[in-house]
Scaffold this motif. Sequence first.
Motif, mmCIF file in Angstrom:
data_model
loop_
_atom_site.group_PDB
_atom_site.id
_atom_site.type_symbol
_atom_site.label_atom_id
_atom_site.label_comp_id
_atom_site.label_asym_id
_atom_site.label_seq_id
_atom_site.Cartn_x
_atom_site.Cartn_y
_atom_site.Cartn_z
ATOM 1 N N ASN A 157 1.237 -1.098 -0.358
ATOM 2 C CA ASN A 157 0.047 -0.187 0.023
ATOM 3 C C ASN A 157 0.972 1.226 0.295
ATOM 4 O O ASN A 157 2.179 0.696 0.518
ATOM 5 C CB ASN A 157 -1.164 -0.324 1.198
ATOM 6 C CG ASN A 157 0.101 -0.233 2.439
ATOM 7 O OD1 ASN A 157 1.005 -0.470 2.373
ATOM 8 N ND2 ASN A 157 -0.808 0.652 3.583
ATOM 9 N N TRP A 171 -0.873 4.145 -7.029
ATOM 10 C CA TRP A 171 -0.663 2.719 -7.132
ATOM 11 C C TRP A 171 0.649 1.863 -7.360
ATOM 12 O O TRP A 171 1.207 1.313 -7.456
ATOM 13 C CB TRP A 171 -1.296 2.192 -8.494
ATOM 14 C CG TRP A 171 -3.001 1.806 -7.945
ATOM 15 C CD1 TRP A 171 -3.429 0.922 -6.832
ATOM 16 C CD2 TRP A 171 -4.352 2.761 -8.141
ATOM 17 N NE1 TRP A 171 -4.497 1.733 -6.431
ATOM 18 C CE2 TRP A 171 -4.703 2.344 -7.412
ATOM 19 C CE3 TRP A 171 -4.180 3.592 -9.045
ATOM 20 C CZ2 TRP A 171 -6.569 3.048 -7.828
ATOM 21 C CZ3 TRP A 171 -5.732 3.991 -9.709
ATOM 22 C CH2 TRP A 171 -6.692 3.953 -8.858
ATOM 23 N N ALA A 181 3.011 1.839 -4.066
ATOM 24 C CA ALA A 181 2.520 0.983 -3.515
ATOM 25 C C ALA A 181 3.129 -0.103 -4.648
ATOM 26 O O ALA A 181 3.880 -1.051 -3.690
ATOM 27 C CB ALA A 181 1.273 0.962 -3.976
ATOM 28 N N GLN A 238 -5.775 -3.643 -8.387
ATOM 29 C CA GLN A 238 -5.384 -2.739 -7.372
ATOM 30 C C GLN A 238 -6.648 -2.103 -6.862
ATOM 31 O O GLN A 238 -7.952 -2.584 -7.588
ATOM 32 C CB GLN A 238 -4.951 -1.313 -9.126
ATOM 33 C CG GLN A 238 -3.735 -1.175 -9.388
ATOM 34 C CD GLN A 238 -4.028 -0.453 -10.481
ATOM 35 O OE1 GLN A 238 -5.113 -0.021 -11.071
ATOM 36 N NE2 GLN A 238 -2.480 0.283 -11.064
ATOM 37 N N ALA A 298 -8.025 1.142 -3.742
ATOM 38 C CA ALA A 298 -8.103 1.650 -3.501
ATOM 39 C C ALA A 298 -8.992 1.988 -1.937
ATOM 40 O O ALA A 298 -10.053 1.829 -1.622
ATOM 41 C CB ALA A 298 -8.166 3.476 -3.449
ATOM 42 N N GLU A 358 -6.173 5.964 0.606
ATOM 43 C CA GLU A 358 -4.717 4.277 0.464
ATOM 44 C C GLU A 358 -5.302 3.586 -0.358
ATOM 45 O O GLU A 358 -5.900 3.451 -1.208
ATOM 46 C CB GLU A 358 -5.056 3.624 1.521
ATOM 47 C CG GLU A 358 -3.821 2.418 1.509
ATOM 48 C CD GLU A 358 -3.734 2.165 3.174
ATOM 49 O OE1 GLU A 358 -2.904 2.239 3.777
ATOM 50 O OE2 GLU A 358 -4.838 0.738 3.094
ATOM 51 N N TYR A 359 -3.330 4.284 -1.634
ATOM 52 C CA TYR A 359 -3.950 3.061 -2.845
ATOM 53 C C TYR A 359 -3.088 1.850 -2.400
ATOM 54 O O TYR A 359 -2.422 1.288 -2.238
ATOM 55 C CB TYR A 359 -2.672 3.723 -3.916
ATOM 56 C CG TYR A 359 -3.563 5.079 -4.224
ATOM 57 C CD1 TYR A 359 -4.234 5.375 -4.894
ATOM 58 C CD2 TYR A 359 -2.920 5.759 -3.245
ATOM 59 C CE1 TYR A 359 -4.579 6.608 -5.362
ATOM 60 C CE2 TYR A 359 -3.331 7.143 -3.667
ATOM 61 C CZ TYR A 359 -3.767 7.139 -4.624
ATOM 62 O OH TYR A 359 -4.451 8.838 -5.220
ATOM 63 N N ARG A 360 -3.977 0.309 -2.567
ATOM 64 C CA ARG A 360 -3.766 -0.904 -3.037
ATOM 65 C C ARG A 360 -3.078 -1.514 -3.709
ATOM 66 O O ARG A 360 -3.438 -1.485 -5.192
ATOM 67 C CB ARG A 360 -4.954 -1.247 -1.882
ATOM 68 C CG ARG A 360 -4.690 -0.943 0.137
ATOM 69 C CD ARG A 360 -5.582 -1.537 0.167
ATOM 70 N NE ARG A 360 -5.497 -1.112 1.928
ATOM 71 C CZ ARG A 360 -6.778 -1.406 2.396
ATOM 72 N NH1 ARG A 360 -7.887 -1.990 1.980
ATOM 73 N NH2 ARG A 360 -7.004 -0.904 3.722
#
Length: 66
Positions: free
Chosen positions: A12, A17, A20, A43, A45, A54-56
């Motif tokens: 994350n 992204w 991450a 992907q 978020a 938060e980008y995951r």
Amino acid sequence: MAVLKVIEILANSSKSWEDATDNAVQQASKSLKNIRSVYVNEQSATIKDGKVDEYRVNVKITFEVD
């Protein structure tokens, strides 16, 4: 002939992204040698107060086995 192995990692970032993904590779490189590639599998978020919090990423990292 090289023997390659693939592992899946979740990472994350609060930035993007891409960040991450970079975090996943940096963390994996602490314990893995000969990383060959990274494949972004998924992907997502999280949202907080109507904004991306938060980008995951779910990535697959390929590395050569010694």
